[in-house]
Scaffold this active site. Sequence first.
Site, short mmCIF file in Angstrom:
data_model
loop_
_atom_site.label_atom_id
_atom_site.label_comp_id
_atom_site.label_asym_id
_atom_site.label_seq_id
_atom_site.Cartn_x
_atom_site.Cartn_y
_atom_site.Cartn_z
N GLU A 239 -4.57 -9.25 -1.04
CA GLU A 239 -4.87 -8.99 0.37
C GLU A 239 -6.29 -8.48 0.52
O GLU A 239 -6.66 -7.44 -0.01
CB GLU A 239 -3.89 -7.97 0.97
CG GLU A 239 -4.05 -7.87 2.49
CD GLU A 239 -3.12 -6.86 3.13
OE1 GLU A 239 -1.91 -6.86 2.82
OE2 GLU A 239 -3.61 -6.07 3.95
N GLU B 234 0.84 -1.20 0.00
CA GLU B 234 0.00 0.00 0.00
C GLU B 234 0.88 1.26 0.00
O GLU B 234 0.74 2.13 0.87
CB GLU B 234 -0.97 -0.06 1.18
CG GLU B 234 -1.81 -1.33 1.12
CD GLU B 234 -2.76 -1.54 2.30
OE1 GLU B 234 -2.87 -0.64 3.15
OE2 GLU B 234 -3.40 -2.60 2.35
#
Length: 478
Positions: free
Chosen positions: A310, A210
């Site tokens: 994820e 991220e």
Amino acid sequence: MRSAVIPSLALVLLSRTAGADTSLSIDPTSNWGTWEGWGVSLAWWAKAFGNRDDLANVFFTRNNQVINGQNLPGLGFNIARYNAGACSTNTYNGSSMVVSSSIKPSRQVDGYWLDWASTDPASSSWNWNVDANQRAMLQKAKANGANIFELFSNSPMWWMCLNHNPSGSGSSDNLQSWNYQNHAVYLANIAQHAQQNWGIQFQSVEAFNEPSSGWGPTGTQEGCHFAVSTMATVIGYLNTELAQRGLSSFVSASDETSYDLAISTWQGLGSSAQNVVKRVNVHGYQGGGGRRDTLYSLVSQAGKRLWNSEYGDADASGKSMYTNLLLDFTWLHPTAWVYWQAIDGSGWGLIVGDNDQLTLSSANTKYFVLAQLTRHIRPGMQILTTPDGNTAVAYDSGSQKLVIVAANWGSAQTITFDLTRAKTAGSNGATVPRWSTQTSGGDQYKSYSDTKINNGKFSVSFSTGQVQTFEISGVVLK
Ligand SMILES: *[C@@H]1O[C@H](CO)[C@@H](O)[C@H](O)[C@H]1NC(C)=O
């Protein structure tokens, strides 16, 4: 005459109010690729519980396993993502790690490269003994049949970071420029060491987590922001370092938190970084939002693979997970799907547990919802078009078995599954085994054998919030 008319009218009205029944037609010509599998990231729960064979069994096999007194059907994950840690407690040349006041010890993952004195993994700058539990679970995953492994990083080693804090520095780059290559060396050395010493070959290595998000110094976990241009530089180094060690591992990127950030990051990477990335990883935290379809178009046109690498949420019922996963099946077309933490609190875990207190409780309902998918849609199967947003369809040509997983979120209704467009739509009268989980309470992966195929169709009643899986044998698509 009136007395005959009124009851039949009443019957019509009754069947209408019981819910508009649905018929779903399976498209035998559709093909969204070959399923690579289901998985889980190791990291925190494996740091806590990685030495437990029962947990390896329940997550990485399809055997039944008793966990904390509850008999659970194994999820059969075949993918494990191993987290290269960013933390160490040593001091070097007067520097030591800066620790966020909010990070739990369970989320501080020990890293192998202690200081910048040497890049040589055999030198005393490296400690290959740390992180024993997470490594143990990685190896137990393999021993139980997992066959795809990814190495990923939430933050570079603390000492590579500008503020020496592996939780981040906000929305600015926290990897110092003199460590762009070192971050790649770190991951490539772990991949090489794993191959030589752990019996683990990482299929892919991911340097970011991220990276467009703002990971702050008081964060609750490891994190690091990277500008897209910095990602491109690190990707180039990582590809070179992997190749120089003769490793077959490829580079995956960029594990952005959302579909929309994955789009802008991919577009911004530039052609030389894009060329070496073999798979785009994206996280599912945008839930029902974001342009999954645009990301799929970009990635498939570039000839890359695409994973939802994820996913996690706080809805213990499994409804949010199922609906978001089915949006992935409908629009994103990933070839693998990976849950974040198998054990966690606040609705996030598949099994409820505390990774700091080392306590385990029962499985959340979402565990059984996931079992409805992972135990039946298996690696190697062909993924077919979802006939509606709630239904996943997969086909195993070897065993001529069609798998349908369907959910009903509206009023109770009967759903008819129509296979008649297939060349052979099962054998007439044959039993269609089914499994059921009720997200608002009731069945938890309960199996039934009460459904039969009738001229290429079968009908099943669904309560509100019920997820069901069907396996139809003797299906030839075309
Ligand atoms: C150690 O720290 C000093 C003072 O900050 C610095 O000048 C020197 O370059 C550092 N040595 C290494 C090996 O990093």
